[in-house]
Motif scaffolding. Structure first.
Motif, mmCIF file in Angstrom:
data_model
loop_
_atom_site.group_PDB
_atom_site.id
_atom_site.type_symbol
_atom_site.label_atom_id
_atom_site.label_comp_id
_atom_site.label_asym_id
_atom_site.label_seq_id
_atom_site.Cartn_x
_atom_site.Cartn_y
_atom_site.Cartn_z
ATOM 1 N N SER A 246 71.658 -8.043 42.769
ATOM 2 C CA SER A 246 70.897 -6.988 41.665
ATOM 3 C C SER A 246 71.969 -6.274 41.203
ATOM 4 O O SER A 246 72.668 -5.496 42.018
ATOM 5 C CB SER A 246 69.713 -6.458 42.134
ATOM 6 O OG SER A 246 69.362 -5.488 40.990
ATOM 7 N N PHE A 247 72.256 -6.273 39.965
ATOM 8 C CA PHE A 247 73.457 -5.342 39.343
ATOM 9 C C PHE A 247 73.036 -5.048 37.912
ATOM 10 O O PHE A 247 72.760 -5.952 37.281
ATOM 11 C CB PHE A 247 74.900 -6.007 39.596
ATOM 12 C CG PHE A 247 75.961 -5.005 38.941
ATOM 13 C CD1 PHE A 247 76.379 -4.340 39.988
ATOM 14 C CD2 PHE A 247 76.302 -4.945 37.645
ATOM 15 C CE1 PHE A 247 77.585 -3.291 39.690
ATOM 16 C CE2 PHE A 247 77.126 -3.750 37.430
ATOM 17 C CZ PHE A 247 78.051 -3.022 38.483
ATOM 18 N N TYR A 248 73.171 -3.777 37.725
ATOM 19 C CA TYR A 248 72.895 -3.263 36.276
ATOM 20 C C TYR A 248 73.943 -2.168 35.802
ATOM 21 O O TYR A 248 74.527 -1.613 36.686
ATOM 22 C CB TYR A 248 71.670 -2.385 36.080
ATOM 23 C CG TYR A 248 70.236 -3.102 36.328
ATOM 24 C CD1 TYR A 248 69.587 -3.785 35.112
ATOM 25 C CD2 TYR A 248 69.751 -3.310 37.611
ATOM 26 C CE1 TYR A 248 68.524 -4.370 35.399
ATOM 27 C CE2 TYR A 248 68.645 -4.074 37.734
ATOM 28 C CZ TYR A 248 67.728 -4.743 36.549
ATOM 29 O OH TYR A 248 66.653 -5.059 36.736
ATOM 30 N N VAL A 249 74.282 -2.076 34.752
ATOM 31 C CA VAL A 249 75.026 -1.130 34.212
ATOM 32 C C VAL A 249 73.993 -0.247 33.532
ATOM 33 O O VAL A 249 73.158 -0.407 33.000
ATOM 34 C CB VAL A 249 75.705 -1.522 32.679
ATOM 35 C CG1 VAL A 249 76.545 -0.280 32.168
ATOM 36 C CG2 VAL A 249 77.014 -2.638 33.153
ATOM 37 N N TYR A 250 74.204 1.138 34.471
ATOM 38 C CA TYR A 250 73.175 2.018 34.059
ATOM 39 C C TYR A 250 74.031 3.399 33.612
ATOM 40 O O TYR A 250 74.998 3.585 33.760
ATOM 41 C CB TYR A 250 72.487 2.287 35.293
ATOM 42 C CG TYR A 250 73.373 2.882 36.494
ATOM 43 C CD1 TYR A 250 73.672 4.238 36.638
ATOM 44 C CD2 TYR A 250 73.587 2.151 37.485
ATOM 45 C CE1 TYR A 250 74.359 4.790 37.496
ATOM 46 C CE2 TYR A 250 74.435 2.454 38.565
ATOM 47 C CZ TYR A 250 74.803 3.979 38.618
ATOM 48 O OH TYR A 250 75.638 4.232 39.746
#
Length: 322
Positions: A246-250
């Protein structure tokens, strides 16, 4: 009671009430948000949209100032040194939890120097590659990489960037070896991805999505645990053999450590109001992003957890620190 005793009691009451009254009056002047990226970058555009709505809620101007440089660390180091009174805060993306893990001298300690206010938004990335390459699916690409360790490559926006960590996390969890080809930004890498000179890159849906729709890029996966409504046919990495991926740019707001809790909570309230506004919701929609829904305590813990994950990936893969 004597006059002097009355005077003494009054002084004690006022001294006890002083800090509370000061907090209750917050904000009494404009609030500055330092953005640790260049004007026009996604973080800058997002922060300005949020700041305008926060100003309405706070009843004071919210001034956005760009302080790019040193791979985002210039702005971070500056805010760290500011008075913890809520009048100078930081807007940053994954950089805050990345730089400390990937730089030799970041010049700050996330846990010691900052407290979270809240996450503005988060957006997944698309894992994309040259449309004519023989690997059509993520399992095929992984099998290819395992059969020929180091023969395949991935592009990133540079060491220690969000797209680098997204790819490094993939390589780590897939148990494969790929050559890292860093560029100065994803835009600089894209011609080589489109030309098939590197095998894949993690990129924003708003920038690589049109290439996917035109058939110029193949989308292997989306980095979030759930599929994107805008691209329902692109499977997640999690459903293709990497269940923990799981990876997001936040993007989020933080304050210098020691900022009074009532002040942090007031800023968090203004952020929440901004996220609910039509203007900000439309801004997020255009960027395939969703509003972050975290309390200050939750965002602080999230940042610390993200830092530890980054430290582990960097150590396990032997990523060199600059």
């Amino acid at each position: 009671m004597t006059h002097s005793l009355h005077h003494l009691c009054g002084a004690i009451i006022m001294s006890l009430a002083g800090p509370t009254l000061a907090v209750d009056a917050y904000p009494a002047r404009p609030v500055r948000i330092i953005v640790n990226s260049a004007p026009g970058a996604l973080l800058d555009v997002t922060t300005r949209a949020v700041a305008q709505q926060m100003a309405d809620n706070l009843g004071q101007p919210v001034v956005v100032e760009n302080m790019a440089g040193a791979a985002g660390m210039l702005g971070i180091r500056y805010v760290k040194t500011q008075k913890p009174d809520g009048y100078t805060i930081l807007a940053t993306a994954n950089t805050l939890a990345l730089a400390q893990a990937t730089k030799l001298e970041p010049g700050y300690d996330l846990a010691r120097d900052f407290t979270g206010i809240g996450m503005m938004n988060k957006a997944p990335l698309l894992m994309v590659g040259f449309s004519a390459q023989p690997d059509k699916t993520l399992p095929q690409l992984i099998a290819h990489a395992k059969a020929s360790p180091g023969s395949m490559s991935y592009a990133t926006a540079g060491i220690g960037t969000s797209t680098h960590m997204a790819a490094a996390l993939f390589v780590h969890q897939a148990g494969i070896k790929m050559l890292h080809v860093p560029y100065k930004g994803n835009a600089g890498a894209m011609p080589d991805v489109l030309g098939g000179r590197v095998n894949m890159i993690f990129d924003g849906a708003n920038s690589s999505g049109p290439y996917v729709q035109d058939g110029k890029l193949r989308a292997f996966a989306v980095s979030s645990p759930k599929r994107l409504p805008a691209f329902p046919d692109i499977p997640t990495l999690a459903e293709q053999g990497l269940p923990n991926y799981s990876f997001y740019v936040y993007m989020g707001l933080t304050a210098p450590a020691g900022t009074p809790t009532p002040v942090v909570m007031r800023l968090a309230k203004a952020l929440k109001a901004a996220q609910a506004s039509d203007a900000v919701r439309e801004r997020f929609r255009k960027d395939s992003a969703e509003a972050g829904n975290m309390s200050p305590e939750e965002f602080t813990e999230f940042l610390r957890h993200d830092l530890q994950r980054n430290i582990k990936v960097v150590a396990d893969l032997g990523i060199p620190k600059e």
